[in-house]
Scaffold this motif. Structure first.
Motif, mmCIF file in Angstrom:
data_model
loop_
_atom_site.group_PDB
_atom_site.id
_atom_site.type_symbol
_atom_site.label_atom_id
_atom_site.label_comp_id
_atom_site.label_asym_id
_atom_site.label_seq_id
_atom_site.Cartn_x
_atom_site.Cartn_y
_atom_site.Cartn_z
ATOM 1 N N ALA A 194 -4.442 -17.662 -7.415
ATOM 2 C CA ALA A 194 -3.657 -16.501 -6.970
ATOM 3 C C ALA A 194 -4.179 -15.328 -7.619
ATOM 4 C CB ALA A 194 -2.361 -16.777 -6.942
ATOM 5 N N ASP A 195 -4.070 -15.466 -9.204
ATOM 6 C CA ASP A 195 -4.478 -14.232 -9.877
ATOM 7 C C ASP A 195 -5.842 -13.964 -9.643
ATOM 8 O OD1 ASP A 195 -1.932 -14.364 -11.287
ATOM 9 O OD2 ASP A 195 -2.430 -15.421 -12.872
ATOM 10 N N GLU A 196 -6.936 -15.050 -9.493
ATOM 11 C CA GLU A 196 -8.014 -14.563 -9.144
ATOM 12 C C GLU A 196 -8.295 -13.609 -7.755
ATOM 13 O OE1 GLU A 196 -10.316 -18.489 -8.893
ATOM 14 O OE2 GLU A 196 -10.159 -18.288 -11.295
ATOM 15 N N CYS A 197 -7.318 -13.787 -6.886
ATOM 16 C CA CYS A 197 -7.239 -13.190 -5.627
ATOM 17 C C CYS A 197 -6.749 -12.011 -5.826
ATOM 18 C CB CYS A 197 -6.489 -14.069 -4.688
ATOM 19 S SG CYS A 197 -7.223 -15.735 -4.135
ATOM 20 N N ARG A 198 -5.876 -11.831 -6.733
ATOM 21 C CA ARG A 198 -5.147 -10.304 -7.169
ATOM 22 C C ARG A 198 -6.112 -9.428 -7.785
ATOM 23 N NH1 ARG A 198 -0.915 -14.155 -8.652
ATOM 24 N NH2 ARG A 198 0.847 -13.824 -6.762
ATOM 25 N N ARG A 199 -7.158 -10.056 -8.307
ATOM 26 C CA ARG A 199 -8.275 -9.408 -9.097
ATOM 27 C C ARG A 199 -9.658 -9.143 -8.138
ATOM 28 N NH1 ARG A 199 -7.060 -12.875 -13.231
ATOM 29 N NH2 ARG A 199 -8.895 -14.235 -12.702
ATOM 30 N N HIS A 200 -9.347 -9.610 -6.950
ATOM 31 C CA HIS A 200 -10.336 -9.327 -5.619
ATOM 32 C C HIS A 200 -11.664 -10.089 -6.084
ATOM 33 C CE1 HIS A 200 -8.042 -5.945 -3.962
ATOM 34 N NE2 HIS A 200 -7.743 -5.563 -5.413
ATOM 35 N N PRO A 228 -9.051 -6.474 5.080
ATOM 36 C CA PRO A 228 -8.118 -5.226 4.912
ATOM 37 C C PRO A 228 -8.724 -3.797 5.353
ATOM 38 C CG PRO A 228 -9.145 -5.825 2.800
ATOM 39 C CD PRO A 228 -9.519 -6.823 3.879
ATOM 40 N N GLY A 229 -8.095 -2.795 5.799
ATOM 41 C CA GLY A 229 -8.467 -1.670 6.209
ATOM 42 C C GLY A 229 -8.672 -0.603 5.348
ATOM 43 N N TRP A 230 -8.657 0.800 5.381
ATOM 44 C CA TRP A 230 -9.299 1.506 4.495
ATOM 45 C C TRP A 230 -8.154 1.876 3.361
ATOM 46 C CZ3 TRP A 230 -6.116 5.840 3.628
ATOM 47 C CH2 TRP A 230 -5.394 6.095 4.305
ATOM 48 N N ASN A 231 -6.927 1.653 3.621
ATOM 49 C CA ASN A 231 -5.854 1.636 2.694
ATOM 50 C C ASN A 231 -5.448 0.669 2.274
ATOM 51 O OD1 ASN A 231 -3.786 2.970 1.249
ATOM 52 N ND2 ASN A 231 -2.369 3.376 2.842
ATOM 53 N N ARG A 232 -6.316 -0.341 1.598
ATOM 54 C CA ARG A 232 -5.685 -1.668 0.912
ATOM 55 C C ARG A 232 -4.778 -1.604 0.017
ATOM 56 N NH1 ARG A 232 -9.878 -6.315 -1.274
ATOM 57 N NH2 ARG A 232 -8.388 -7.806 -1.278
ATOM 58 N N GLY A 233 -3.829 -2.672 0.177
ATOM 59 C CA GLY A 233 -2.618 -2.652 -0.610
ATOM 60 C C GLY A 233 -3.040 -3.035 -2.030
ATOM 61 N N THR A 234 -2.154 -3.011 -3.053
ATOM 62 C CA THR A 234 -2.493 -3.518 -4.400
ATOM 63 C C THR A 234 -1.363 -4.785 -4.586
ATOM 64 O OG1 THR A 234 -1.055 -1.903 -5.341
ATOM 65 C CG2 THR A 234 -3.418 -1.556 -5.309
ATOM 66 N N PRO A 235 -1.784 -5.728 -5.537
ATOM 67 C CA PRO A 235 -0.817 -6.748 -5.687
ATOM 68 C C PRO A 235 0.548 -6.410 -6.180
ATOM 69 C CG PRO A 235 -2.923 -7.311 -6.525
ATOM 70 C CD PRO A 235 -2.920 -5.786 -6.090
ATOM 71 N N ALA A 236 1.481 -6.848 -5.229
ATOM 72 C CA ALA A 236 2.865 -6.649 -5.679
ATOM 73 C C ALA A 236 3.404 -7.625 -6.721
ATOM 74 C CB ALA A 236 3.791 -6.794 -4.264
ATOM 75 N N ASN A 245 0.870 -1.116 -0.126
ATOM 76 C CA ASN A 245 0.082 -0.125 -0.060
ATOM 77 C C ASN A 245 0.922 1.252 0.099
ATOM 78 O OD1 ASN A 245 0.935 0.325 2.539
ATOM 79 N ND2 ASN A 245 -1.291 -0.091 3.492
ATOM 80 N N GLY A 246 2.047 1.151 -0.450
ATOM 81 C CA GLY A 246 3.163 2.175 -0.601
ATOM 82 C C GLY A 246 3.870 2.214 0.613
ATOM 83 N N PRO A 247 3.321 2.678 2.110
ATOM 84 C CA PRO A 247 4.461 2.627 3.033
ATOM 85 C C PRO A 247 4.760 1.088 3.404
ATOM 86 C CG PRO A 247 2.396 3.963 3.465
ATOM 87 C CD PRO A 247 2.157 3.354 2.185
ATOM 88 N N VAL A 248 3.989 0.237 3.384
ATOM 89 C CA VAL A 248 4.394 -1.056 3.785
ATOM 90 C C VAL A 248 3.997 -2.299 2.931
ATOM 91 C CG1 VAL A 248 2.189 -1.280 4.870
ATOM 92 C CG2 VAL A 248 4.010 -2.521 5.964
ATOM 93 N N ASP A 249 4.921 -3.220 2.787
ATOM 94 C CA ASP A 249 4.422 -4.474 2.036
ATOM 95 C C ASP A 249 3.930 -5.456 2.915
ATOM 96 O OD1 ASP A 249 5.248 -3.136 -0.365
ATOM 97 O OD2 ASP A 249 7.295 -4.045 0.105
ATOM 98 N N TYR A 250 2.818 -6.330 2.435
ATOM 99 C CA TYR A 250 2.459 -7.308 3.633
ATOM 100 C C TYR A 250 1.706 -8.306 2.572
ATOM 101 C CZ TYR A 250 -2.164 -4.949 2.691
ATOM 102 O OH TYR A 250 -3.325 -4.411 2.023
ATOM 103 N N GLU A 251 1.208 -9.439 3.240
ATOM 104 C CA GLU A 251 0.393 -10.375 2.670
ATOM 105 C C GLU A 251 -0.901 -10.465 2.907
ATOM 106 O OE1 GLU A 251 2.555 -14.346 2.191
ATOM 107 O OE2 GLU A 251 3.976 -13.473 3.671
ATOM 108 N N GLU A 252 -1.766 -10.738 1.963
ATOM 109 C CA GLU A 252 -3.227 -10.953 2.134
ATOM 110 C C GLU A 252 -3.309 -12.874 2.227
ATOM 111 O OE1 GLU A 252 -5.277 -7.073 0.318
ATOM 112 O OE2 GLU A 252 -5.339 -8.973 -0.950
ATOM 113 N N TYR A 253 -4.173 -13.006 3.068
ATOM 114 C CA TYR A 253 -4.324 -14.481 3.445
ATOM 115 C C TYR A 253 -5.756 -14.851 3.127
ATOM 116 C CZ TYR A 253 0.051 -14.156 5.842
ATOM 117 O OH TYR A 253 1.350 -13.960 5.883
#
Length: 87
Positions: A63-69, A79-87, A33-41
């Motif tokens: 995994a690709d389907e997960c990346r497309r939400h 996720p919170g309000w500042n959800r990240g995008t797939p890295a 999400n910019g400031p931080v890299d993390y994983e979605e489970y």
């Protein structure tokens, strides 16, 4: 929560594993999400964990389907309000 990967692939950028406290299986993808890299489970069944562990093409497709939400209902941690995008 204690997420323990059982396998991963750098090529397709996902991991499979078990959340040890609950015993739930998951597939995770890296996001940023910019400031931080993390994983979605994403919670998957034990049968899917076994199947995806032996079928790289099916696991990469999921995994690709997960990346497309497409499987947000399976997120173990919402996720919170500042959800990240797939890295």
């Amino acid at each position: 929560m204690d997420f323990q990967d059982t396998s991963f692939t750098r090529e397709h950028r996902f991991s499979l594993g078990i959340e040890t406290e609950s015993g739930r299986s998951y597939l995770s993808i890296p996001v940023s999400n910019g400031p931080v890299d993390y994983e979605e489970y994403y919670e998957i069944s034990a049968a899917d964990h076994e199947r995806l562990g032996h079928d790289d093409a099916a696991a990469a497709a999921f995994a690709d389907e997960c990346r497309r939400h497409e499987h947000d209902g399976l997120l173990i941690q919402k996720p919170g309000w500042n959800r990240g995008t797939p890295a």
